[in-house]
Scaffold this active site. Sequence first.
Site, short mmCIF file in Angstrom:
data_model
loop_
_atom_site.label_atom_id
_atom_site.label_comp_id
_atom_site.label_asym_id
_atom_site.label_seq_id
_atom_site.Cartn_x
_atom_site.Cartn_y
_atom_site.Cartn_z
N CYS A 173 0.80 -1.22 0.00
CA CYS A 173 0.00 0.00 0.00
C CYS A 173 0.84 1.27 0.00
O CYS A 173 0.29 2.38 -0.09
CB CYS A 173 -0.95 -0.01 1.19
N HIS A 233 -2.64 7.53 6.83
CA HIS A 233 -2.90 6.25 6.18
C HIS A 233 -4.32 5.81 6.54
O HIS A 233 -5.06 5.37 5.67
CB HIS A 233 -1.86 5.21 6.64
N GLU A 287 -0.95 4.80 14.24
CA GLU A 287 -0.60 6.02 13.50
C GLU A 287 -0.87 7.26 14.34
O GLU A 287 -0.09 8.22 14.32
CB GLU A 287 -1.37 6.07 12.18
N LYS A 313 -9.52 7.95 2.94
CA LYS A 313 -9.98 6.57 2.71
C LYS A 313 -11.40 6.36 3.23
O LYS A 313 -12.06 5.41 2.84
CB LYS A 313 -9.03 5.57 3.38
N HIS A 344 -9.77 1.99 0.35
CA HIS A 344 -8.32 1.81 0.31
C HIS A 344 -7.90 1.31 -1.06
O HIS A 344 -8.18 0.17 -1.44
CB HIS A 344 -7.90 0.83 1.40
#
Length: 417
Positions: free
Chosen positions: A165, A305, A316, A337, A342
């Site tokens: 990713c 992310h 994160e 996202k 994603h």
Amino acid sequence: MVLKRVVVTGLGALTPIGNNIQEYWNGLVNGISGAATITHYDASKHKTQFACEVKNFTVEDFIDRKEARKMDRYAQYAIVTAEEAVNDAAFNLDKLDKDRVGVIWGSGIGGLETFQNEVLEYSKGDGTPKFNPFFIPKMIADIAGGHISIKYGFRGPNFTTVSACASSTNAIIDAFNYIRLGHADVIVTGGSEAAVTIAGMGGFNAMHALSTRNDDPKTASRPMDADRDGFVLGEGAGALILEEYEHAVARGAKIYCEIGGGGMSADAHHITAPHPEGFGAKNVMLNCLRDAGLNPTDVDGVNMHGTSTPLGDIAESKAILHVFGEHAYTMNLNSTKSMTGHLLGAAGAIETISSILSIKHGIVPPTINHFTDDESIDNKLNFTFNVAQKRDVKVLMSNTFGFGGHNACVLVKKLDI
């Protein structure tokens, strides 16, 4: 050696919430969810029956039918977005030194649908190998960049980055480095993915990675929400034209922003789970800041992310607090996202584009689908929940983390910041 400056002069997007840059941006700022019941195949027996598919897209509107049949969808998406970006950059292609123009693309999986369909077809036979002659060139992950270079005759550096990713963020960083080191004047970069397939959905379901909120797909991607239950798979592509600053100025190019720096790191922890304390995420952001020569207090926000997985969002958030300290509470954090799903190897490209457009328009898109605070996450942080926020944005970072512990972060900034 004096490093050259690198700017962005063209953009292209094909996403679950818009099939070009303007549609994509409108979808982002209006908090539109791209999630819906899968149409590519019958998903009624799957644990997850929805995804963020590209919609209202007919490939023959962009690519000759005969040529399109030689390409997996991920490569078709790449060609379409690259064309939008090249047109946006407004090159005089006849005067461009094509030996100095490269293509560095990213894809985490490549032609998964082609591989799946060929193997399924083979399994129906008597064991005699009968495969389409385009099987391999449709499937391989590097072919999208090859198609782009062939279409335009770009003869500079040409390769594909594969880091799950993080793939297209790594592609952008590589393109940035090739230009600032003087190896190219212009590079078409970005990424594409088309993994909404029987194999893709089945594989991620087997890992318990996907949301199974089949009764309410549009709210299934809910980063930082207490009731998140996995990510929503998306598909599409994003393309950026990176150009050496003096080269862009000399031809009178429109400049969106400057690429300030890029960071990379590894979790060195687990094949799919992030380090619980976000050590790899912390290091990648620090490395990016160091590369850009900026301080944490210079950054206005982070496109996280933020996949909507139970472990990832917590790790994160911890990393952001570690890197930015008290300044983190003054920043805008968001996860687009929540709207696009994603896009795996293409995520970094479309999320970097979102950051660039935030700088251009002075708006930070929201993190939609927030209903309940997660006590494991510091909710004094501004995650830009549910509604876009106006802000004079000068510097933004975009994070992408991939299975295998691959982390990549790119920083974009207003010119002359």
